[in-house]
Write an enzyme that holds these catalytic residues in place. Structure first.
Site, PDB file in Angstrom:
ATOM      1  N   ASP A   1       9.460   5.377  11.227  1.00 48.91           N
ATOM      2  CA  ASP A   1       9.524   4.268  12.183  1.00 48.91           C
ATOM      3  C   ASP A   1      10.904   4.314  12.836  1.00 48.91           C
ATOM      4  O   ASP A   1      11.759   3.445  12.597  1.00 48.91           O
ATOM      5  CB  ASP A   1       9.309   2.932  11.460  1.00 48.91           C
ATOM      6  CG  ASP A   1       7.911   2.840  10.882  1.00 48.91           C
ATOM      7  OD1 ASP A   1       6.959   2.813  11.667  1.00 48.91           O
ATOM      8  OD2 ASP A   1       7.770   2.832   9.652  1.00 48.91           O
TER       9      ASP A   1
ATOM     10  N   GLN B   1       4.459  -9.679  13.043  1.00 48.10           N
ATOM     11  CA  GLN B   1       4.684  -8.423  13.765  1.00 48.10           C
ATOM     12  C   GLN B   1       3.382  -7.761  14.233  1.00 48.10           C
ATOM     13  O   GLN B   1       3.405  -6.652  14.750  1.00 48.10           O
ATOM     14  CB  GLN B   1       5.523  -7.466  12.923  1.00 48.10           C
ATOM     15  CG  GLN B   1       4.849  -6.894  11.696  1.00 48.10           C
ATOM     16  CD  GLN B   1       5.839  -6.152  10.810  1.00 48.10           C
ATOM     17  OE1 GLN B   1       6.707  -6.740  10.183  1.00 48.10           O
ATOM     18  NE2 GLN B   1       5.726  -4.831  10.777  1.00 48.10           N
TER      19      GLN B   1
ATOM     20  N   HIS C   1       7.375   5.521   0.920  1.00 47.32           N
ATOM     21  CA  HIS C   1       8.067   4.363   0.322  1.00 47.32           C
ATOM     22  C   HIS C   1       8.764   4.800  -0.973  1.00 47.32           C
ATOM     23  O   HIS C   1       9.873   4.346  -1.272  1.00 47.32           O
ATOM     24  CB  HIS C   1       7.066   3.258  -0.037  1.00 47.32           C
ATOM     25  CG  HIS C   1       6.301   2.713   1.124  1.00 47.32           C
ATOM     26  ND1 HIS C   1       4.963   2.965   1.311  1.00 47.32           N
ATOM     27  CD2 HIS C   1       6.685   1.920   2.155  1.00 47.32           C
ATOM     28  CE1 HIS C   1       4.551   2.345   2.410  1.00 47.32           C
ATOM     29  NE2 HIS C   1       5.570   1.710   2.941  1.00 47.32           N
TER      30      HIS C   1
ATOM     31  N   SER D   1       0.536   4.247   5.417  1.00 45.51           N
ATOM     32  CA  SER D   1      -0.510   3.428   4.791  1.00 45.51           C
ATOM     33  C   SER D   1      -1.767   3.456   5.657  1.00 45.51           C
ATOM     34  O   SER D   1      -2.884   3.331   5.162  1.00 45.51           O
ATOM     35  CB  SER D   1      -0.037   1.984   4.639  1.00 45.51           C
ATOM     36  OG  SER D   1       1.195   1.957   3.957  1.00 45.51           O
TER      37      SER D   1
ATOM     38  N   TYR E   1       0.862  -1.187   0.000  1.00 40.92           N
ATOM     39  CA  TYR E   1       0.000   0.000   0.000  1.00 40.92           C
ATOM     40  C   TYR E   1       0.899   1.238   0.000  1.00 40.92           C
ATOM     41  O   TYR E   1       0.847   2.097   0.871  1.00 40.92           O
ATOM     42  CB  TYR E   1      -0.977   0.000   1.185  1.00 40.92           C
ATOM     43  CG  TYR E   1      -2.306   0.581   0.771  1.00 40.92           C
ATOM     44  CD1 TYR E   1      -3.174  -0.133  -0.059  1.00 40.92           C
ATOM     45  CD2 TYR E   1      -2.677   1.872   1.130  1.00 40.92           C
ATOM     46  CE1 TYR E   1      -4.376   0.410  -0.489  1.00 40.92           C
ATOM     47  CE2 TYR E   1      -3.874   2.422   0.712  1.00 40.92           C
ATOM     48  CZ  TYR E   1      -4.720   1.686  -0.090  1.00 40.92           C
ATOM     49  OH  TYR E   1      -5.900   2.232  -0.522  1.00 40.92           O
ATOM     50  N   LEU E   2       1.729   1.270  -1.026  1.00 43.16           N
ATOM     51  CA  LEU E   2       2.850   2.205  -1.062  1.00 43.16           C
ATOM     52  C   LEU E   2       2.398   3.653  -1.228  1.00 43.16           C
ATOM     53  O   LEU E   2       1.434   3.938  -1.935  1.00 43.16           O
ATOM     54  CB  LEU E   2       3.789   1.815  -2.211  1.00 43.16           C
ATOM     55  CG  LEU E   2       4.296   0.365  -2.183  1.00 43.16           C
ATOM     56  CD1 LEU E   2       5.180   0.085  -3.392  1.00 43.16           C
ATOM     57  CD2 LEU E   2       5.049   0.069  -0.890  1.00 43.16           C
ATOM     58  N   HIS E   3       3.135   4.545  -0.605  1.00 39.91           N
ATOM     59  CA  HIS E   3       2.885   5.984  -0.726  1.00 39.91           C
ATOM     60  C   HIS E   3       4.229   6.673  -0.982  1.00 39.91           C
ATOM     61  O   HIS E   3       5.271   5.998  -1.088  1.00 39.91           O
ATOM     62  CB  HIS E   3       2.202   6.512   0.533  1.00 39.91           C
ATOM     63  CG  HIS E   3       2.876   6.099   1.812  1.00 39.91           C
ATOM     64  ND1 HIS E   3       4.112   6.577   2.190  1.00 39.91           N
ATOM     65  CD2 HIS E   3       2.512   5.221   2.774  1.00 39.91           C
ATOM     66  CE1 HIS E   3       4.464   6.039   3.333  1.00 39.91           C
ATOM     67  NE2 HIS E   3       3.514   5.193   3.716  1.00 39.91           N
ATOM     68  N   GLU E   4       4.216   7.997  -1.013  1.00 40.83           N
ATOM     69  CA  GLU E   4       5.443   8.718  -1.372  1.00 40.83           C
ATOM     70  C   GLU E   4       6.575   8.499  -0.363  1.00 40.83           C
ATOM     71  O   GLU E   4       7.742   8.714  -0.700  1.00 40.83           O
ATOM     72  CB  GLU E   4       5.181  10.227  -1.534  1.00 40.83           C
ATOM     73  CG  GLU E   4       4.397  10.588  -2.775  1.00 40.83           C
ATOM     74  CD  GLU E   4       2.887  10.602  -2.531  1.00 40.83           C
ATOM     75  OE1 GLU E   4       2.409   9.906  -1.602  1.00 40.83           O
ATOM     76  OE2 GLU E   4       2.187  11.302  -3.269  1.00 40.83           O
TER      77      GLU E   4
HETATM   78  O1  PAF Z   1       8.155  -0.926   8.078  1.00 37.58           O
HETATM   79  C1  PAF Z   1       7.522  -1.876   7.593  1.00 37.58           C
HETATM   80  O2  PAF Z   1       6.745  -1.720   6.650  1.00 37.58           O
HETATM   81  C2  PAF Z   1       7.711  -3.273   8.175  1.00 37.58           C
HETATM   82  O3  PAF Z   1       7.875  -3.223   9.550  1.00 37.58           O
HETATM   83  C3  PAF Z   1       8.858  -4.051   7.512  1.00 37.58           C
HETATM   84  C4  PAF Z   1      10.202  -3.396   7.764  1.00 37.58           C
HETATM   85  C5  PAF Z   1       8.621  -4.160   6.025  1.00 37.58           C
HETATM   86  C6  PAF Z   1       8.927  -5.469   8.086  1.00 37.58           C
HETATM   87  O4  PAF Z   1       7.745  -6.162   7.872  1.00 37.58           O
END
Ligand code: PAF
Length: 280
Positions: free
Chosen positions: A150, A61, A37, A186, A32-35
């Site tokens: 993050d 996770q 990413h 996202s 669900y990529l945004h700018e």
């Molecule tokens: O930051 C994220 O999107 C996730 O924590 C990662 C690093 C892809 C691991 O699942």
């Protein structure tokens, strides 16, 4: 651009590239990529011969009651975006490809995961460290790119790479924000129009904290206190945490030092959003 769903396909391609002497840049994502990413992929594109993006919503996770099922997914849109940014390969495995029956090996970390998101989401970083370790083993990148949004994740991954002698470089990239200041995420898609407006309180708190620090405030508790007071004025916001921590160890601190991270997690409605700033 190739889309691979199996570990074997990725390994075969990476081996060919490495034989040609190509360097590999890697951007792990949950899609669900945004700018935000996009900025990582573009940086990887600029610094490597080949660029791999993984799109995998990692079940390990997510804790019980978190948004694993509802996490937004759109492979078609993500693929078009990756291709437009010049990625060479997307790795999009099924959970069963990553976690085969009987899976029972984990990468765990103490100290850096004791505060912030590690405290609120007890299984989170074990899942992140384990999957990132697996992805590094599969993709064998020269460089991997992570967002500063993050911040704790970035610190944890840098520490893991150092502690476990992994042979790659971790590159942290700045937070990308909407025009009005909201950090791209996202999870922003979960917000109603009213919540979207209320969510601005996170970046406003960050701006306030940054200003207090820039003006010379040395009491980290005071900076955090003023940020909390600002967020509490927003009726739709519920604080999970606002904390000042050492920028390397992620341990709580009371006096401003460098590097220092001030990080916050705030629920707006049911959506948990994070933001931060680093004094380095
Ligand atoms: O930051 C994220 O999107 C996730 O924590 C990662 C690093 C892809 C691991 O699942």
């Amino acid at each position: 651009m190739q889309i691979a769903t199996t570990i074997q396909e990725v390994r075969t391609q990476i081996k060919e590239w490495k034989k040609e002497g190509a360097s590999v840049g890697f951007v792990p994502t949950m899609g669900y990529l945004h700018e935000g990413h996009g900025s990582l992929i573009s940086r990887a594109r600029a610094e490597n011969d080949k660029v791999v993006v993984s799109i995998f919503v990692n079940p390990m996770q997510f804790g019980p009651g978190e948004d694993l099922e509802s996490y937004p997914r759109d492979l078609e849109k993500d693929s078009a975006y990756c291709e437009s940014l010049g990625a060479d390969l997307i790795f999009h495995p099924e959970p069963s490809e990553m976690y085969t029956e009987g899976f029972c090996s984990y990468v765990d970390m103490s100290v850096l995961t004791e505060e912030l998101c590690g405290l609120s989401r007890p299984v989170h970083f074990r899942g992140v460290c384990t999957v990132v370790n697996k992805l590094f083993n599969i993709v064998q990148p020269n460089r991997a790119y992570f967002g500063q949004k993050d911040a704790q994740q970035l610190a944890v991954i840098k520490r893991m790479v150092e502690d476990l002698n992994m042979d790659l470089e971790i590159i942290g990239c700045p937070i990308v924000r909407e025009e009005d200041g909201l950090a791209k995420s996202s999870r922003n898609t979960y917000l109603s129009a009213q919540e979207r407006q209320a969510a601005l309180v996170l970046s406003q708190a960050v701006a306030l904290g940054e200003k207090l620090a820039a003006d010379g405030e040395t009491d980290a508790k005071k900076i955090v206190g003023e940020m909390i007071a600002l967020i509490e004025k927003e009726p739709m916001a519920r604080i999970d945490y606002v904390k000042a921590v050492d920028g390397l160890t992620m341990q709580q601190i009371d006096t401003v030092k460098r590097p220092m991270l001030i990080a916050l997690a705030v629920y707006v409605g049911k959506t948990r959003l994070i933001d931060n700033f680093m004094l380095s």
